[in-house]
Design an enzyme around this catalytic site. Sequence first.
Site, mmCIF file in Angstrom:
data_model
loop_
_atom_site.group_PDB
_atom_site.id
_atom_site.type_symbol
_atom_site.label_atom_id
_atom_site.label_comp_id
_atom_site.label_asym_id
_atom_site.label_seq_id
_atom_site.Cartn_x
_atom_site.Cartn_y
_atom_site.Cartn_z
ATOM 1 N N HIS A 16 0.827 -1.273 -0.002
ATOM 2 C CA HIS A 16 0.095 -0.083 0.059
ATOM 3 C C HIS A 16 0.791 1.264 0.140
ATOM 4 O O HIS A 16 1.236 1.788 1.067
ATOM 5 C CB HIS A 16 -0.939 -0.193 1.265
ATOM 6 C CG HIS A 16 -2.146 1.035 1.193
ATOM 7 N ND1 HIS A 16 -3.263 0.959 1.900
ATOM 8 C CD2 HIS A 16 -2.142 2.353 0.843
ATOM 9 C CE1 HIS A 16 -3.864 2.129 1.926
ATOM 10 N NE2 HIS A 16 -3.236 2.937 1.009
ATOM 11 N N HIS A 18 1.199 4.858 -2.450
ATOM 12 C CA HIS A 18 0.827 5.766 -3.350
ATOM 13 C C HIS A 18 2.297 6.505 -4.000
ATOM 14 O O HIS A 18 2.805 7.278 -3.276
ATOM 15 C CB HIS A 18 0.047 6.818 -3.152
ATOM 16 C CG HIS A 18 -1.213 6.288 -2.633
ATOM 17 N ND1 HIS A 18 -2.487 6.023 -3.173
ATOM 18 C CD2 HIS A 18 -1.529 5.836 -1.199
ATOM 19 C CE1 HIS A 18 -3.473 5.444 -2.696
ATOM 20 N NE2 HIS A 18 -2.662 5.097 -1.272
ATOM 21 N N GLU A 199 -11.217 3.151 6.003
ATOM 22 C CA GLU A 199 -10.261 4.115 6.454
ATOM 23 C C GLU A 199 -10.941 5.325 7.327
ATOM 24 O O GLU A 199 -10.785 5.312 8.513
ATOM 25 C CB GLU A 199 -9.271 4.819 5.401
ATOM 26 C CG GLU A 199 -8.420 5.646 5.761
ATOM 27 C CD GLU A 199 -7.547 6.575 4.675
ATOM 28 O OE1 GLU A 199 -8.297 6.593 3.546
ATOM 29 O OE2 GLU A 199 -6.413 7.071 4.977
ATOM 30 N N ASP A 278 1.707 7.118 2.266
ATOM 31 C CA ASP A 278 2.329 8.324 1.400
ATOM 32 C C ASP A 278 3.497 8.922 2.127
ATOM 33 O O ASP A 278 3.596 9.664 3.051
ATOM 34 C CB ASP A 278 1.282 9.160 1.356
ATOM 35 C CG ASP A 278 0.169 8.841 0.520
ATOM 36 O OD1 ASP A 278 0.060 8.909 -0.734
ATOM 37 O OD2 ASP A 278 -0.976 8.344 1.382
HETATM 38 N N1 HPA Z 1 -6.550 7.241 1.309
HETATM 39 C C1 HPA Z 1 -7.365 7.600 0.088
HETATM 40 N N2 HPA Z 1 -6.790 8.234 -0.907
HETATM 41 C C2 HPA Z 1 -5.342 8.418 -0.806
HETATM 42 C C3 HPA Z 1 -4.594 7.831 0.203
HETATM 43 C C4 HPA Z 1 -5.221 7.677 1.227
HETATM 44 O O1 HPA Z 1 -4.829 7.248 2.348
HETATM 45 N N3 HPA Z 1 -3.195 8.136 -0.059
HETATM 46 C C5 HPA Z 1 -3.405 8.821 -1.266
HETATM 47 N N4 HPA Z 1 -4.544 8.874 -1.814
HETATM 48 ZN ZN ZN Z 2 -3.668 4.846 0.430
#
Ligand code: HPA
Ligand code: ZN
Length: 334
Positions: A16, A18, A199, A278
């Site tokens: 996970h 990005h 989340e 991230d």
């Molecule tokens: N959640 C949703 N979208 C995202 C995230 C995340 O943690 N990081 C980058 N885009």
């Molecule tokens: Zn994410």
Amino acid sequence: MNTTELIEKLPKAELHLHIEGSFEPELMFEIANRNNVEIPYKSVEEIRKAYNFHNLQSFLDIYYAGASVLIHEKDFYDLTYAYLLKCHEDRVVHTEIFFDPQTHTDRGVAFETVFNGIKKALDDGEKKLGITSQIIMCFLRHLSQEEAFKTLEASLPFKDGIIGVGLDSSEVGHPPSKFQQVFEKAKEYGYITVAHAGEEGPPEYIWEALNLLGVKRIDHGVRSLEDKALMELIIKERIPLTVCPLSNLKLCVVKDLKDHNFKEMLDQGVCVTINSDDPAYFGGYMNQNYTETAEALSLSGEDIVKVAINSFEASFIEDELKEKWINECRSMLT
Ligand code: HPA
Ligand code: ZN
């Protein structure tokens, strides 16, 4: 072996991440300068100071602004290779990275420019650093399903280099059901599916991701614990959760890492994994996530090894390689 040493030595898979979220301020400045793009910050310190988030949206606004300096294939290459060097330092031997095509195509950057830059860096990462990888393309859920269909079609010439599709961006108000048809089509094309769910959004979104989008993993999924039947299902079916502890902390999903339900889910038998999401924005790459989580939740050596084994079990690599890494993880305990 102490915890820090164990974490440093363990082979790990990241599931996970990005790629746009690994954009460090130093590189952002460098690329903005060479592309003659103005950014609203005078220094690296000023950028870092802006990284104070109170929820997912407050982060996304800054994350999309940062990504807007990426224009040329080399920019995407440099971004990706910089991340792979962090993987190398942290003994991440396999990574499955997300990219957000729409963040770039909506600004006039071609799909192929983005994809080729990322892919060339990943190929070099395998050759020079021995890191294997996969690419997952995410649809931005705050945009329409029609837009997602356009992105799906744009990806077809590059299908061989993309293992699956995912769903990210603003969760609440944009349930997985909004994207049922485009995920159906993606599966027809042979893509594996994953989705961010639970989340900030409720357990119902996790059910939808599983039942309507047919996902093989849930990204985040930390709200699963609120729903007993859902917990039973993800334990029984071994549906992996790609948990991102430092992200959860920075986006105020949890107030304190000590309050995180990661250990509880691990103890209940969920296939939980640790990931960085991230890392340039949330204060750390893989080993930082492992170390801070281990410290906050008093994870034992066995727990830590189990999490690394889970990361390979939950990955999309071939069985033989999976087994090799899992055996190496197991050997760390003897
Ligand atoms: N959640 C949703 N979208 C995202 C995230 C995340 O943690 N990081 C980058 N885009
Ligand atoms: Zn994410």
